[in-house]
Design an enzyme around this catalytic site. Sequence first.
Site, PDB file in Angstrom:
ATOM      1  CB  CYS A   1      28.833   8.753 -12.682  1.00 18.04           C
ATOM      2  SG  CYS A   1      27.909   7.182 -11.680  1.00 18.04           S
TER       3      CYS A   1
ATOM      4  CG  ASP B   1      27.943   1.829  -2.390  1.00 18.80           C
ATOM      5  OD1 ASP B   1      27.925   1.525  -3.612  1.00 18.80           O
ATOM      6  OD2 ASP B   1      26.975   2.200  -1.145  1.00 18.80           O
TER       7      ASP B   1
HETATM    8  C1  UD1 Z   1      22.685   5.469  -3.595  1.00 20.72           C
HETATM    9  C2  UD1 Z   1      23.535   5.776  -2.404  1.00 20.72           C
HETATM   10  C3  UD1 Z   1      25.050   4.395  -3.750  1.00 20.72           C
HETATM   11  C4  UD1 Z   1      24.442   2.994  -3.572  1.00 20.72           C
HETATM   12  C5  UD1 Z   1      23.407   2.970  -4.032  1.00 20.72           C
HETATM   13  C6  UD1 Z   1      22.805   1.563  -4.742  1.00 20.72           C
HETATM   14  C7  UD1 Z   1      23.576   8.013  -1.820  1.00 20.72           C
HETATM   15  C8  UD1 Z   1      23.864   8.816  -2.642  1.00 20.72           C
HETATM   16  N1  UD1 Z   1      24.557   6.402  -3.045  1.00 20.72           N
HETATM   17  O1  UD1 Z   1      22.580   5.537  -4.907  1.00 20.72           O
HETATM   18  O2  UD1 Z   1      26.161   4.682  -2.906  1.00 20.72           O
HETATM   19  O3  UD1 Z   1      25.357   2.405  -4.099  1.00 20.72           O
HETATM   20  O4  UD1 Z   1      22.305   3.756  -3.279  1.00 20.72           O
HETATM   21  O5  UD1 Z   1      22.178   0.861  -2.413  1.00 20.72           O
HETATM   22  O6  UD1 Z   1      22.980   7.278  -1.441  1.00 20.72           O
HETATM   23  N2  UD1 Z   1      18.016   3.425 -11.267  1.00 20.72           N
HETATM   24  C9  UD1 Z   1      17.501   3.927 -12.230  1.00 20.72           C
HETATM   25  N3  UD1 Z   1      16.471   5.366 -12.478  1.00 20.72           N
HETATM   26  C10 UD1 Z   1      15.955   5.929 -11.494  1.00 20.72           C
HETATM   27  C11 UD1 Z   1      16.860   5.214 -10.238  1.00 20.72           C
HETATM   28  C12 UD1 Z   1      17.510   4.227 -10.614  1.00 20.72           C
HETATM   29  O7  UD1 Z   1      17.407   3.143 -13.553  1.00 20.72           O
HETATM   30  O8  UD1 Z   1      15.027   6.710 -11.562  1.00 20.72           O
HETATM   31  C13 UD1 Z   1      19.178   2.311 -11.103  1.00 20.72           C
HETATM   32  C14 UD1 Z   1      20.072   2.860 -11.134  1.00 20.72           C
HETATM   33  O9  UD1 Z   1      20.321   3.179 -12.162  1.00 20.72           O
HETATM   34  C15 UD1 Z   1      21.036   1.671 -10.560  1.00 20.72           C
HETATM   35  C16 UD1 Z   1      19.548   1.551  -9.715  1.00 20.72           C
HETATM   36  O10 UD1 Z   1      18.714   2.083 -10.142  1.00 20.72           O
HETATM   37  O11 UD1 Z   1      21.195   0.735 -11.686  1.00 20.72           O
HETATM   38  C17 UD1 Z   1      19.665   1.529  -8.168  1.00 20.72           C
HETATM   39  O12 UD1 Z   1      20.397   3.288  -8.238  1.00 20.72           O
HETATM   40  P1  UD1 Z   1      19.656   3.594  -6.344  1.00 20.72           P
HETATM   41  O13 UD1 Z   1      19.207   2.957  -5.582  1.00 20.72           O
HETATM   42  O14 UD1 Z   1      19.013   4.753  -7.146  1.00 20.72           O
HETATM   43  O15 UD1 Z   1      21.246   4.818  -6.809  1.00 20.72           O
HETATM   44  P2  UD1 Z   1      21.551   5.946  -5.392  1.00 20.72           P
HETATM   45  O16 UD1 Z   1      20.536   6.636  -4.946  1.00 20.72           O
HETATM   46  O17 UD1 Z   1      22.218   6.784  -6.797  1.00 20.72           O
END
Ligand code: UD1
Length: 417
Positions: A117, A305
């Site tokens: 994204c 955010d």
């Molecule tokens: C949620 C929020 C978003 C916010 C983010 C961090 C929602 C709908 N969205 O996104 O607005 O910016 O938290 O506060 O609640 N990652 C991995 N593998 C995974 C999952 C995550 O590598 O399986 C990485 C992501 O690429 C990122 C980091 O972990 O760099 C944090 O992501 P994550 O906390 O999962 O964010 P979201 O849940 O997508």
Amino acid sequence: MQKLLIRGPTRLRGTIPASGAKNAALPILAACLLCDEEIELRNVPAVRDIRTMLQLLEHLGVENERLGDAVILRPTGRVSPDEAPYELVKTMRASVLVLGPLLARRGHARVSLPGGCAIGVRPIDLHLTGLEALGAAVELEHGYVETRAGQLEGARFRFPQPTVGGTENLLMAACLARGTTVLENCAREPEIVDLARFLVAMGAGIEGAGEDTITIEGRDRLGGARHSVISDRIQDGTYLIAGVLTRGDVTVEGARPADLAPLLEKLDEIGARVDVGEEHIRVRHEGAIKPRGVVTEPFPGFPTDLQAQYMTLMTQADGVSTVSETVFENRFQHVPELVRMGADIHIDGTYARVHGPSALSGTSVMATDLRASACLVLAGLVAEGETFVHRIYHLDRGYEQMESKLQQLGARVERVD
Ligand code: UD1
């Protein structure tokens, strides 16, 4: 396509109500798949991501009815697919939140991979290894992730790094697993605590939400519930930043000070007056803004955010400040647009140096993602002349009636075609 026209500069003054938190409402809506009884949710924001999730739930057999800020959800019992199709997931990554509940309740889930994204790669590998730890079989094929499990089994799982969506998916799935699940190194965001409160109201056994370790006692079934969603710290924080930026006086009624502590500390450090009640936050500012750096981090650190909006604020500070983005690898797309408005910002990887104060001037700018859009609107409030923010469909994903809230505070903002 619609755009926002902002005539600056403005000084914001007044009081606005907080909105419900989109990022809390999304997993809570997904959790409705865990039971077959009616659920009533209040304080659900009327933003596009919520409409997308309601559409996805309809596709999965849960009907909804909106009554003001409330949404009533009713499982229809009709045979429906266990699938989140590409057409919905591509418009909203949070569609992956149906994975855990569908798998736990129906033993099967097929969800389109969200892919990259605008703000980074954002994989879901941690969601998947977590579900495997609970006994699910996971396959990736044709751009979809397919998961199966007879009965999920409670387990101990440690997230290699905190993930908000991953913690939510696992938390929901574990509620219907057999036995005890212990999740370690969990994300601690307020939205996770709100989801846990809702799941407990449905009958789940959860301890430790908001802490590093969450323990879940699996149940045979969950039932209907009523719940009011917490207010949106990111929307509220955006208006508070706007208040300081415009040297104004802004109160957000219904805002939750504890959820916004990292921002409020910064606003205090840069010289703003911050008054906090149990259910409101007021900020006031006059004169110079002191430059202060931020490093984004998982909660309770400074939220990624609010990074873009804070950067706009720093363009008006007296001196040099630094912004370090540690959560996402590509979250400075607003910078070239701010520079086009007259800001002096230099990027080195995920690190930015902002030289202030800059006299910003209005022009046409392009929004690239949700929070980047908000930072450009804020820049328009202090820029001389007319600023047009294009592609505001990003803004409509997560800000409820932004232009009318800003108008209430005295801004000259309108939506034009
Ligand atoms: C949620 C929020 C978003 C916010 C983010 C961090 C929602 C709908 N969205 O996104 O607005 O910016 O938290 O506060 O609640 N990652 C991995 N593998 C995974 C999952 C995550 O590598 O399986 C990485 C992501 O690429 C990122 C980091 O972990 O760099 C944090 O992501 P994550 O906390 O999962 O964010 P979201 O849940 O997508």
